[in-house]
Design an enzyme around this catalytic site. Structure first.
Site, short mmCIF file in Angstrom:
data_model
loop_
_atom_site.label_atom_id
_atom_site.label_comp_id
_atom_site.label_asym_id
_atom_site.label_seq_id
_atom_site.Cartn_x
_atom_site.Cartn_y
_atom_site.Cartn_z
CB SER A 672 -0.99 -0.02 1.14
OG SER A 672 -1.70 1.15 1.26
CG PHE A 675 0.60 0.51 -5.50
CD1 PHE A 675 0.61 0.70 -6.99
CD2 PHE A 675 0.75 -0.70 -5.13
CE1 PHE A 675 0.89 -0.51 -7.75
CE2 PHE A 675 1.06 -2.06 -5.93
CZ PHE A 675 1.30 -1.60 -7.36
CG HIS A 676 -1.11 5.26 -0.34
ND1 HIS A 676 -1.42 4.21 -0.20
CD2 HIS A 676 -1.98 6.07 -0.11
CE1 HIS A 676 -2.78 4.08 0.20
NE2 HIS A 676 -3.15 5.07 0.18
CD GLU A 677 6.62 8.61 -2.24
OE1 GLU A 677 7.20 9.52 -3.05
OE2 GLU A 677 5.78 8.70 -1.12
#
Length: 752
Positions: A672, A675-677
């Site tokens: 997670s 993918f947030h970065e």
């Protein structure tokens, strides 16, 4: 099938008897014989097709029976567990909240109730019975009021105290359920009272204004049914009620019970609570009061005390909070407009969001994503063909006197080769679908808004393709084993109204993959529950709400967040911590507003519009994350599509290969965080790892909130920590870091 076998077994004897004893007459009565006693080939073929049809129907009926047996076993285990816990009755009821938290919210909510001795408890669902109940009502010495049928189908009843305070009000759509619950409450110590038809049409009284007292009314002579004292409630206001001084004449009714004819009473024949009429209450307030009139006649707690605040309606305080909120924000809006003027410019935003025509590689990424989906379909069809070749090769070798053990080993070798080949192909396809747009965005220095939209859809497509490949790999393994996975034809999970059942590889079609790519889910399965119809007016109204929410978010970003961050650049450069703290606190309110608007727009409005267009039935895209008492609860409730994908394709596969539970959870947060970065840093062209660190810091914070929750044993403490850490401090700080860094690199107009 048994009957068909019996008819076939009787056919030769009947044919012989018909030809020998009765001639053609006997043969005419036999459906399996020709006129001369010989078998009719066309009849045999038709009978075989009938046998096949009957066999298919029998298999479908057996599958349905198996599903029903599983449901019965689940419900029986639930009932047994409740009975073992001394629960006399349990089930779902609709609970009345008394006030609405919003204009569009409901006042009735489905809750799971249990009656344990004299304690009536309720939970959000049957799965939460192991946790602390959401509410608790002690039934000893209370009154259960049966209000009757509301709106034609809701059988309503409630529990009140002897002083008239409403403790809880529930309803059910089945009259039999109402009778069972009322009987169980009576057995728990409640007194039964039935409201008359006049009282059923009016809302319950507020217990702050009135109270009830019971007076004994002797039964009139000559009654058809002898009974002890009948309870006749009389209304008392804060003054001496004139109603209580009226002459009350008991009247004999046809049912053998007694009602009050001295006034317009709403008391039912069974002696229910009497709801006062408006003119009676008005007359009671205007009655004269003598100097010796008693003013204090009972023991009562204050309304805001812990004894009564949970049973009182607080809609007035909620309205006061709304007025304060609107007034405060109106002042802030006027102050912002006077200071900065109108900065809202949706036309400029649309121009910035449109992909530039000059950036041709960025435009080519969109059809490239469709090509990746087509390649994924081709790979899975190749896998199905390879499974067919494996079975065919083993079958042909068995005909050449190959031993079963050798054939099994040969098939396992071919299966490993097939899965290795498909893994490499899927890895190359999904990696290209993810990395090629990222490289193009970086190399072409794409604008933030077009790059953000492409990155967002690229990540969604990547997650969908991973689920598509992983799920079909499991279907291939099941086909080699000769079993059916849940969701395939013949299993209870495959039975969905209006949806055809499929069996692998029947699902490997362009239409099936297209529906999955457009459906509001990240987890692939052969079929999905479908809604019964498409609602055009509902879709148009939600489309209008979608546009309004997008305009609201743009207004908040341009009118509030951008000026505040612009004024925060210099304090950040000078490390003026006092002003920085003031900037963070000033940012937290508009940031919270825009975040809540984003949640409502994306997870509620947009996903429901997409589900309505696709007639997608399962629309639980989020749960009540706002009630989260720990950070772990928030991540489990906030984004259900991603949460289910993480469980299905990251967490449980990690556990199957032997990774410990703690490390598997950390791996979920790591994926997670990556993918947030990617979603934040790539469109801004600065991968600073701030989003990565922020997500990974949720792991220790999750254990901290768990410790606080267990230590204090208070849900509000954990919920307060969640709101402070995530919404008040975390998001404004991350926003200031990213925006200040981006402004330092790009030097936009108006920034120092």
């Amino acid at each position: 099938p048994c009957g068909v076998r019996a008819m076939w077994s009787k056919r030769p004897a009947q044919a012989n008897s018909g030809s020998n004893g009765g001639g053609n007459a006997g043969a005419a009565d036999e459906p399996f014989s020709s006129p001369n006693g010989a078998e009719n080939p066309s009849s045999i073929i038709a009978d075989k097709s009938d046998v096949k049809t009957l066999q298919q129907r029998a298999d479908a009926a057996e599958a349905e029976a198996e599903r029903l047996r599983a449901d019965i076993a689940r419900l029986q285990s639930l009932v047994n567990s409740k009975q073992s816990a001394n629960v006399s009755i349990c089930g779902y009821l609709s609970k009345y909240t008394g006030s609405r938290a919003g204009l569009l919210s409901q006042t009735w909510h489905s809750r799971f109730f249990t009656l344990n001795g004299t304690a009536l408890q309720y939970y959000r669902s049957e799965n939460d019975t192991g946790q602390h109940p959401r509410g608790h009502v002690e039934l000893r010495g209370t009154i259960v009021e049966v209000e009757g049928v509301k709106k034609g189908r809701h059988h309503t009843f409630g529990v009140v105290t002897r002083s008239g305070e409403s403790l809880i009000r529930v309803s059910t759509t089945q009259q039999g359920d109402q009778r069972r619950w009322v009987a169980a409450m009576q057995a728990a110590g409640c007194e039964l009272r039935m409201l008359s038809p006049e009282a059923r049409s009016r809302s319950p009284l507020r217990s702050a204004d009135v109270r009830w007292e019971r007076h004994a009314s002797p039964a009139p002579p000559g009654s058809r049914r002898e009974s002890p004292t009948v309870a006749a409630p009389i209304l008392r206001s804060r003054w001496d009620s004139a109603i209580s001084r009226q002459e009350r004449v008991p009247v004999h009714t046809d049912s053998g019970t007694y009602s009050d004819a001295g006034s317009e009473s709403a008391v039912s024949d069974a002696g229910a609570l009497r709801v006062p009429l408006r003119h009676e209450a008005r007359a009671a307030r205007h009655q004269p009061m003598v100097a010796s009139s008693p003013m204090h006649q009972s023991t009562r707690a204050s309304l805001l005390s812990s004894e009564r605040i949970a049973t009182q309606q607080q809609s007035g305080l909620l309205m006061l909070g709304c007025v304060i909120l609107v007034t405060t924000n109106s002042r802030l809006i006027i102050e912002n407009l006077l200071k900065y003027g109108l900065l809202y410019n949706p036309v400029a935003f649309l121009k910035a969001a449109a992909p530039p025509i000059s950036n041709l590689p960025l435009l080519c990424c969109w059809p490239g994503l469709l090509a990746a989906a087509g390649v994924a379909l081709f790979i899975e069809q190749l896998g199905a063909f390879r499974v067919h070749l494996e079975k065919k090769a083993v079958t042909s070798r068995r005909n050449k006197d190959m031993s079963p053990a050798m054939a099994k080993r040969k098939r396992q070798t071919m299966a490993r080769a097939t899965e290795s080949l498909l893994f490499l192909l899927n890895f190359a396809n999904t990696s290209a679908a993810l990395l090629v747009p990222c490289v193009i965005i970086t190399k072409t220095a794409a604008e933030p808004l077009p790059a953000a939209s492409l990155t967002f859809l690229t990540v969604i497509l990547w997650m969908k393709l991973i689920s598509y490949a992983h799920c079909n790999s499991d279907f291939r393994a099941a086909r080699r084993e000769g079993v059916a996975r849940p969701g395939e034809r013949g299993t209870p999970e495959a039975h969905m109204p209006g949806v055809p059942e499929l069996m692998y590889p029947e699902n490997l079609t362009a239409g099936n993959l297209t529906y999955f790519l457009l459906a509001p889910t990240l987890c692939y399965q052969m079929t999905y529950p479908r809604s019964s119809r498409f609602r055009l007016r509902w879709t148009l109204w939600n489309t209008f709400k979608l546009g309004g929410c997008l305009c609201l978010m743009l207004f908040l970003a341009e009118q509030y967040i951008e000026p505040t961050i612009r004024n925060s650049i210099k304090p950040m450069q000078e490390l003026n911590w006092v002003i920085l703290i003031e900037r963070v606190l000033k940012l937290c309110i508009p940031t919270l507003y825009i975040w809540l608007a984003m949640f409502y727009t994306l997870f509620h409005v947009w996903l429901n519009i997409l589900a309505e267009l696709m007639r997608f039935g399962d629309r639980e895209f989020y749960k009540d994350w706002w009630n989260a008492v720990t950070i772990g609860d928030y991540w489990r409730l906030w984004n259900m599509p991603v949460h289910k994908w993480m469980l299905r394709h990251v967490y449980y596969p990690s556990r199957e290969v032997g990774i410990p539970k703690l490390l598997a959870g950390v791996l979920v947060f790591f994926v997670s965080a990556v993918f947030h970065e990617l979603l934040v840093g790539l469109p801004l062209h600065m991968l600073k790892a701030w989003s990565f660190i922020g997500i990974m810091s949720q792991v220790p914070l999750m254990y901290v909130t768990e410790y606080i929750h267990k230590r204090l044993k208070n849900e509000y403490a954990g919920n307060l920590v969640f709101w402070l850490s995530f919404c008040v401090l975390g998001q404004p700080t991350a926003l200031m870091l990213y925006w200040s860094e981006w402004a330092g690199i790009n030097k936009p107009k108006g920034f120092p």
